[in-house]
Design a protein around this motif. Structure first.
Motif, short mmCIF file in Angstrom:
data_model
loop_
_atom_site.label_atom_id
_atom_site.label_comp_id
_atom_site.label_asym_id
_atom_site.label_seq_id
_atom_site.Cartn_x
_atom_site.Cartn_y
_atom_site.Cartn_z
N UNK A 1 0.88 -1.38 -0.15
CA UNK A 1 -0.10 0.02 -0.11
C UNK A 1 0.93 1.24 0.04
N UNK A 2 0.35 2.37 -0.59
CA UNK A 2 1.26 3.39 -0.44
C UNK A 2 0.96 4.40 0.62
N UNK A 3 -0.27 4.22 1.13
CA UNK A 3 -0.66 5.04 2.38
C UNK A 3 -0.85 4.06 3.57
N UNK A 4 -0.92 4.72 4.68
CA UNK A 4 -1.22 3.93 5.92
C UNK A 4 -1.95 2.92 5.97
N UNK A 5 -1.92 1.87 6.51
CA UNK A 5 -2.91 0.64 6.08
C UNK A 5 -3.56 0.12 7.31
N UNK A 6 -3.41 0.65 8.26
CA UNK A 6 -3.71 -0.02 9.65
C UNK A 6 -5.28 -0.16 9.83
N UNK A 7 -5.92 0.64 9.02
CA UNK A 7 -7.61 0.34 8.99
C UNK A 7 -7.69 -0.78 8.38
N UNK A 8 -7.11 -1.20 7.34
CA UNK A 8 -7.35 -2.57 6.61
C UNK A 8 -6.94 -3.83 7.78
N UNK A 9 -5.88 -3.57 8.62
CA UNK A 9 -5.56 -4.63 9.66
C UNK A 9 -6.80 -4.92 10.66
N UNK A 10 -7.40 -3.56 10.80
CA UNK A 10 -8.54 -3.49 12.04
C UNK A 10 -9.69 -4.44 11.27
N UNK A 11 -9.80 -4.11 9.93
CA UNK A 11 -10.93 -4.92 9.03
C UNK A 11 -10.72 -6.17 8.70
N UNK B 1 0.48 -0.45 15.86
CA UNK B 1 -0.30 -1.68 16.34
C UNK B 1 -1.07 -1.46 17.75
N UNK B 2 -0.22 -0.81 18.62
CA UNK B 2 -0.67 -0.55 19.97
C UNK B 2 -1.61 0.49 19.74
N UNK B 3 -1.79 1.28 19.09
CA UNK B 3 -3.10 2.28 19.00
C UNK B 3 -3.99 1.41 18.56
N UNK B 4 -4.02 0.49 17.45
CA UNK B 4 -5.25 -0.40 17.03
C UNK B 4 -5.68 -1.17 18.33
N UNK B 5 -4.72 -1.71 19.10
CA UNK B 5 -5.22 -2.61 20.09
C UNK B 5 -5.98 -1.82 21.21
#
Length: 347
Positions: free
Chosen positions: A216-226, A239-243
């Motif tokens: 991905x070109x951009x930050x992809x943490x939302x895709x981890x949460x989904x 990762x800590x923030x997602x948790x």
């Protein structure tokens, strides 16, 4: 093809970076003031990256200066700054340290040492004051345990090549994003490579590609949460923030080794809102600013991680596997790596 290649000239670096896509949109932080104190434009400050949304909101509350978030990555920020050099739009830039030398060579930053930044170690700031490291992170696996389809949480780089993780791994494009280039550097060093030999890292990234990895070109943490990307090679703080936001994620420092990543900030040459830019940089290095970065699990460059946050992250012995490198050389070798990656891996 040989994995060894002589670094390209500064002119080639500039041309290559200018070819990177640039996103010019900025979004005002929700609930921000209307701008009684004017505006300050930052490049590469996505609201979902670490705690950047809250950092800029707090600055607006304290000063009345509107401070929109901006979705660029490091490469896009550099490309935009170069393209706009004759008529700058941004006041402050934030990138991975690997881009520091390129920012200086491009002449897009002016000398400014923010208040308090003299406490930052010499190796984490430009000797002429063009940029200063504002916090650090570490390359890690962010693993959504709810979407592994029965596979165990991976513990190391080699695990990700297992067919059990086919199509489940992602990382940021190393030709554009500082964290992507840092991830490539991390695995290369962990598997025995160095800046003169990218072979181990490139072979590994080819193995990830064969196992269905995505970039991905951009930050992809939302895709981890989904669950769209169950395993993201990214920074530990994301990762800590997602948790904390409720996702069932683990943060893993690869057992073979990893890399610490300093992130830098600087005042743009010819900044249209120069005083506000200076004020924002001063805020970054204030006790409140450093505390807000720490609240997003970014390790502050001044002082220590607060005890209440240190208890929420992996123990110190896990971080002993995260090495440092010559970050100036890492920046100088970036274009060499990009050429090799595009020729030998590519997506």
């Amino acid at each position: 093809m040989s994995h060894r290649r002589t670094a390209l000239t500064g002119a080639a670096v500039t041309l290559s970076v200018l070819a990177l896509a640039s996103c010019g949109n900025v979004d005002a932080p929700p609930g921000s003031a209307s701008g009684d104190g004017g505006v300050v434009i930052t490049y590469n400050s996505p609201s979902e990256w670490g705690n950047y949304g809250e950092v800029l909101r707090a600055f607006t509350e304290e000063t009345g200066v509107t401070a929109p978030n901006d979705p660029k990555n490091s490469g896009q920020a550099l490309a935009a700054l170069q393209a706009e050099k004759g008529s700058p739009v941004a006041d402050v830039a934030y990138t991975g340290i690997a881009f520091g030398e390129q920012l200086v060579e491009a002449g897009v930053l002016q000398e400014y040492v923010p208040e308090g930044a003299d406490q930052v170690p010499d190796e984490l700031r430009d000797p002429d004051g063009a940029w200063t490291s504002v916090h650090t992170g570490t390359i890690a696996f962010i693993v959504n345990e709810d979407h592994l389809d029965g596979a165990p949480v991976p513990r190391g780089w080699d695990d990700l090549l297992d067919p059990a993780y086919e199509g489940k791994v992602g990382y940021l494009d190393p030709t554009q994003a500082a964290v992507g280039y840092s991830a490539a550097t991390a695995v290369n060093v962990a598997l025995g490579g160095d800046f003169d030999d990218w072979g181990p890292g490139l072979d590994y990234l080819n193995g990830l590609k064969d196992n269905g990895a995505s970039t991905s070109a951009q930050t992809a943490t939302a895709k981890v949460a989904q669950g769209e990307i169950p395993i993201l090679i990214d920074t530990d703080f994301n990762g800590y923030k997602l948790r904390d936001e409720g996702a069932n994620v683990s943060v893993v420092i690869p057992e073979e080794g990893s890399l610490q990543i300093p992130y830098i900030v600087g005042l743009v040459e010819g900044a249209p809102n120069e005083d506000n830019g200076r004020a924002l940089l001063d805020f970054y290095f204030s006790e409140r600013g450093q505390g807000l970065f720490a609240a997003g699990y970014m390790r502050p460059v001044i002082g220590e991680m607060p005890d209440e946050l240190a208890d929420k992250v992996l123990p110190p012995e896990e971080y002993e596997r995260a090495t440092t490198v010559d970050y100036v050389e890492q920046g100088q070798r970036q274009q060499e790596f990009i050429e090799l990656y595009q020729d030998e891996v590519g997506f």
